[in-house]
Design an enzyme around this catalytic site. Structure first.
Site, PDB file in Angstrom:
ATOM      1  N   HIS A 106      -6.675  -2.898   2.019  1.00 56.93           N
ATOM      2  CA  HIS A 106      -6.493  -3.211   0.605  1.00 56.93           C
ATOM      3  C   HIS A 106      -6.673  -4.694   0.324  1.00 56.93           C
ATOM      4  CE1 HIS A 106      -3.904   0.672  -0.147  1.00 56.93           C
ATOM      5  NE2 HIS A 106      -5.065   0.918   0.429  1.00 56.93           N
ATOM      6  N   ASP A 124      -3.596  -0.323   4.532  1.00 61.75           N
ATOM      7  CA  ASP A 124      -2.954  -0.999   3.399  1.00 61.75           C
ATOM      8  C   ASP A 124      -3.450  -2.443   3.386  1.00 61.75           C
ATOM      9  OD1 ASP A 124      -0.927  -1.818   1.382  1.00 61.75           O
ATOM     10  OD2 ASP A 124      -0.036   0.120   1.849  1.00 61.75           O
TER      11      ASP A 124
END
EC number: 3.2.1.67
Length: 410
Positions: free
Chosen positions: A256, A233
């Protein structure tokens, strides 16, 4: 008279002997817990076993109680070995300054029943001047429970334990250690001030769910430097109410990217301001540098004074991305304009390659447009052959200087 003097002398010597002997015995009791001067508490001397199987929670908690209760500089030693522990609660305030020296590996139990509701693995509360340092690992052992994560399918999901949580911690430091395979977030700071995160490694597979590297919210004076993060993430996420953050020398990927947000999900969220990201590299990340806010947000807040400089993209998707209609996993029901204002954001000397044609995406709303955006020497090119480098800019206002002509939004 001489006999009386001799008797008194003998009695005095006997009392003195008892006192000295008692002090020695007391000293032995202390030495059983302390491995050095000033209060150095080795968890193996308190019953911890480094075989990776025996539950050492009690020993670690006892070490904390002793160190936090001592004055001056106190040290908790995690020696080499694999120490299995359950939920740990390190609660202050402490009488002195505590250092946790991590030379070995702490392994989080995979038995979720050992964690209280919304519980975390290592939770540190109201402790000032804390140092966590060493070359060891904080291993969340996430692979055993990632299949129980429902957050990709359910909006209000049950959250698995975060690895290292620091709440109301001031003037602290985390350095040298590796955070590995957290069940959820690897590190989370809430209402912290003046924290230094340096020379840290955070590692989890790129497809591991919600394994954010370092998250912070309602915090100020946070410095993250010389750190390598590869997760499933956000490498770093900056939540509402956060200010005065300096991020330098960070390598991110997989992950991310480095994100501000998400913002606006809950009521009464506070502004985000004075964020500086400099001299960082993003490698094959899903996003590069990103600001994200929920559509039809529950809070009215402002993101301002954001500065990105000397950022290198290595085949990152969506290198520059402002998303005012953020909706993870398409689980949102809102269909309105964001109430989050984004202004005074500078992108300077952003270079490298993008794995998507859209090197820049500024997706703002007509009701609350993005203003004061500066693109200065932004030269990121699409690395593929089936399209051209492009910028998509909606409801955004600003200026451009020294950028690829394909990336000139303004």
């Amino acid at each position: 008279m001489a006999c009386t003097d001799n008797a008194m002398r003998a009695l005095f010597l006997l009392v003195l002997f008892c006192i000295v002997h008692g002090e020695k015995e007391e000293s032995k009791g202390i030495d059983a817990k302390a491995s050095g001067p000033g209060g150095s508490f080795d968890i193996t001397k308190l019953g911890a076993s480094g075989n990776g199987k025996t539950d050492s929670t009690k020993a670690v908690q006892e070490a904390w109680a002793s160190a936090c209760g001592g004055t001056g500089k106190q040290t908790i030693l995690i020696p080499k070995g694999d120490f299995l522990v359950g939920q740990l609660n390190f609660t202050g305030p402490c009488k002195g300054d505590v250092t946790i020296q991590v030379d070995g590996n702490l392994l989080a139990t995979t038995d979720l029943s050992q964690y209280k509701e919304h519980g975390n693995w290592i939770e540190i509360l109201r402790v000032d001047n804390l140092v966590i340092t060493g070359k060891g690992n904080l291993d969340g052992q996430g692979p055993a429970v990632w299949s129980k994560n429902s957050c990709t399918k359910k909006y209000d999901c049950k959250i698995l334990p975060n690895s290292l949580v620091m709440d109301f911690v001031n003037n602290g430091e985390v350095s040298g250690v590796t955070l590995l395979n957290s069940k959820f977030f690897h590190m989370n700071m809430y209402q912290c001030k003046n924290m230094l995160i340096k020379d840290v490694t955070v590692t989890a597979p790129g497809d591991s769910p919600n394994t954010d590297g370092i998250h912070m919210g309602d915090s100020s004076g946070i410095t993250i430097t010389n750190t390598v993060i590869g997760v499933g993430d956000d490498c770093i996420s900056i939540g509402p109410g956060t200010s005065k953050v300096n991020i330098t020398g960070v390598t991110c990927g997989p992950g991310h990217g480095i994100s501000i947000g998400s913002l606006g999900r809950y009521k009464d969220e506070k502004d985000v301001t004075d964020i500086n990201v400099k001299d960082c590299t993003l490698k094959k990340t899903m996003f590069g540098v990103r600001i994200k806010a929920y559509e039809d947000a529950a809070s009215v807040l402002t993101v301002s004074k954001i500065h990105y400089e000397n950022i290198k993209m290595e085949d990152s998707a969506n290198p520059i991305f402002i998303d005012m209609k953020y909706c993870p996993n398409k689980l949102c029901t809102a269909n309105g304009a964001s109430k989050v204002t984004v202004k005074d954001v500078t992108f300077k000397n952003i270079t490298g390659t993008s794995s998507t044609p859209e090197a820049i995406s500024l997706l703002c709303t007509a009701k609350v447009p993005c203003t004061g955006a500066t693109m200065d020497d932004v030269n990121v090119e699409y690395s593929g052959t089936n399209n051209k480098t492009m910028a998509i800019c909606t409801n955004a206002k600003g200026s451009t200087k020294g950028c690829l002509k394909e990336l000139a939004c303004f």
